[in-house]
Design a protein around this motif. Sequence first.
Motif, PDB file in Angstrom:
ATOM      1  N   LEU A   1       1.012  -0.850  -0.212  1.00  0.00           N
ATOM      2  CA  LEU A   1      -0.483  -0.158  -0.025  1.00  0.00           C
ATOM      3  C   LEU A   1       1.098   0.871   0.160  1.00  0.00           C
ATOM      4  CD1 LEU A   1      -2.776   1.595   0.714  1.00  0.00           C
ATOM      5  CD2 LEU A   1      -2.829   0.814   3.406  1.00  0.00           C
ATOM      6  N   PHE A   2       0.716   2.329  -0.484  1.00  0.00           N
ATOM      7  CA  PHE A   2       1.637   2.958  -0.980  1.00  0.00           C
ATOM      8  C   PHE A   2       0.867   4.500  -1.547  1.00  0.00           C
ATOM      9  CE2 PHE A   2       2.489   0.972  -5.151  1.00  0.00           C
ATOM     10  CZ  PHE A   2       2.326   1.572  -5.469  1.00  0.00           C
ATOM     11  N   GLY A   3       1.133   5.739  -1.263  1.00  0.00           N
ATOM     12  CA  GLY A   3       0.948   6.891  -1.967  1.00  0.00           C
ATOM     13  C   GLY A   3       1.022   8.243  -0.756  1.00  0.00           C
ATOM     14  N   GLU A   4       0.366   9.163  -1.228  1.00  0.00           N
ATOM     15  CA  GLU A   4       0.681  10.450  -0.649  1.00  0.00           C
ATOM     16  C   GLU A   4       0.580  10.453   1.152  1.00  0.00           C
ATOM     17  OE1 GLU A   4      -0.138  12.385  -5.058  1.00  0.00           O
ATOM     18  OE2 GLU A   4      -1.686  12.234  -3.702  1.00  0.00           O
ATOM     19  N   ASP A   5       1.216  10.376   1.334  1.00  0.00           N
ATOM     20  CA  ASP A   5       0.481  10.333   3.509  1.00  0.00           C
ATOM     21  C   ASP A   5      -0.444   9.685   4.020  1.00  0.00           C
ATOM     22  OD1 ASP A   5       1.726  12.995   3.321  1.00  0.00           O
ATOM     23  OD2 ASP A   5       0.050  14.057   2.639  1.00  0.00           O
TER      24      ASP A   5
ATOM     25  N   ASP B   1       5.106   6.072   2.495  1.00  0.00           N
ATOM     26  CA  ASP B   1       4.625   7.120   1.710  1.00  0.00           C
ATOM     27  C   ASP B   1       5.421   7.841   0.451  1.00  0.00           C
ATOM     28  OD1 ASP B   1       2.758   8.011   3.428  1.00  0.00           O
ATOM     29  OD2 ASP B   1       4.874   8.974   4.944  1.00  0.00           O
ATOM     30  N   THR B   2       5.019   8.082  -1.029  1.00  0.00           N
ATOM     31  CA  THR B   2       5.454   9.063  -2.040  1.00  0.00           C
ATOM     32  C   THR B   2       4.893  10.076  -1.848  1.00  0.00           C
ATOM     33  OG1 THR B   2       3.172   8.889  -3.596  1.00  0.00           O
ATOM     34  CG2 THR B   2       4.847   6.763  -3.230  1.00  0.00           C
ATOM     35  N   PRO B   3       6.117  10.851  -3.310  1.00  0.00           N
ATOM     36  CA  PRO B   3       5.751  12.199  -3.182  1.00  0.00           C
ATOM     37  C   PRO B   3       4.548  12.420  -4.164  1.00  0.00           C
ATOM     38  CG  PRO B   3       8.069  11.066  -4.155  1.00  0.00           C
ATOM     39  CD  PRO B   3       6.764  10.034  -3.754  1.00  0.00           C
ATOM     40  N   ILE B   4       4.200  13.333  -3.531  1.00  0.00           N
ATOM     41  CA  ILE B   4       3.170  14.444  -5.193  1.00  0.00           C
ATOM     42  C   ILE B   4       3.936  14.372  -6.336  1.00  0.00           C
ATOM     43  CG2 ILE B   4       1.462  16.119  -4.740  1.00  0.00           C
ATOM     44  CD1 ILE B   4       2.654  17.429  -2.502  1.00  0.00           C
ATOM     45  N   ALA B   5       3.536  12.730  -6.476  1.00  0.00           N
ATOM     46  CA  ALA B   5       3.478  12.506  -8.471  1.00  0.00           C
ATOM     47  C   ALA B   5       2.816  11.429  -8.393  1.00  0.00           C
ATOM     48  CB  ALA B   5       4.884  12.293  -7.826  1.00  0.00           C
ATOM     49  N   GLU B   6       1.738  11.775  -9.149  1.00  0.00           N
ATOM     50  CA  GLU B   6       0.418  10.588  -9.534  1.00  0.00           C
ATOM     51  C   GLU B   6       0.794  10.186 -10.531  1.00  0.00           C
ATOM     52  OE1 GLU B   6      -1.342  14.110  -6.927  1.00  0.00           O
ATOM     53  OE2 GLU B   6      -0.357  13.940  -8.699  1.00  0.00           O
ATOM     54  N   THR B   7       1.627  10.764 -11.620  1.00  0.00           N
ATOM     55  CA  THR B   7       1.963  10.199 -12.420  1.00  0.00           C
ATOM     56  C   THR B   7       2.972   9.052 -12.087  1.00  0.00           C
ATOM     57  OG1 THR B   7       1.906  11.836 -14.541  1.00  0.00           O
ATOM     58  CG2 THR B   7       3.298   9.895 -14.892  1.00  0.00           C
TER      59      THR B   7
END
Length: 335
Positions: free
Chosen positions: A36-40, A64-70
């Motif tokens: 599971l991963f994504g922004e915050d 967490d990931t950067p704010i980089a949806e692509t």
Amino acid sequence: MKTLSETGVKVKTLTMRQAIIEALSEEMERDPSTVLFGEDVGKFGGVFGATKGLHKKFGDRVFDTPIAETTIVAAALGMAITGGIRPIPELQFGDFVGIAFDEVFHKLGKWRYMHGGQMEIPVTLRLPIGIAGGAGPEHSQSPQAIFMHAPGLQIVVPSTPYDAKGLLKTAIRDNNAVLFFEHKVLYDLKGEVPAEEYLIPFGKADVKREGTDVTIIATALQVHTALNAAKTLSAQGVEVEVIDPRTLAPLDMDTILNSVRKTGRVLIVHEEPKTGGSGAEIAARISEEALFDLQAPVKRLGSPDVPIAQSIYLEQFYRPSEQQIVETVKELMEY
């Protein structure tokens, strides 16, 4: 309609947020290849709290990931087709799916077909949607109908904790891409959920309320608006049947058409813009397959074709109201 507890099923009461967390936790426990991963979504637990506690429980499998949806969606695709991983990416707001449009519209939905079925794409992309407290035009939309035009994508829109948990578990286990749209206002909605494990199949609508006079087909938050309107109308002698498709792709037209043939009158309600919303496709298919069963034209209620207001006061006029539903049903009854 009977509640789960009235059918003898052992239940517990959860919010939709809790039901989603349970589904994620159970599936991550069941299958160690799930991430599971994504922004915050990590230590913070998601901006809507829908991944709270999962980083502590599963460590690096929740990150967490950067704010980089692509990059988020493209990474999920790469994990799925090359790494034997079952990814669950989350975009902080469903509106941001537009930034990753190529990865979603083209690659998630089409690559298995384009490569002769040699790969599986077990990606469940979670997308919070809907108007919720002045978030403005780019953080309040319901873009799910756009992807009904994308063959190869499955589209899930739950309206209750029970549906959210059962459908999310089904989505995570599916070997094809799923877009899982969660209405932000519904995260705090409480409802009964079976204590034992269960799955809800895709393509099976739910009759939330039985009725004989008018069929209302509604999604997400509007299911509850429709149910409230149905109570008001029942006191006035009009019995409304409320159907929640639960999945827009696949779409359960059998349940919808059975209801339409019983009532002869149809109203479709959603928070998406009326023009080109999911209701347009449903209305077209009803007209194609049950025209001579209708006693009145198919009616639709959606949002106006304008950007959603930033103002908390103004945004309430954007989504269909209980009063609008009541008035439209009365119009239908005049035919």
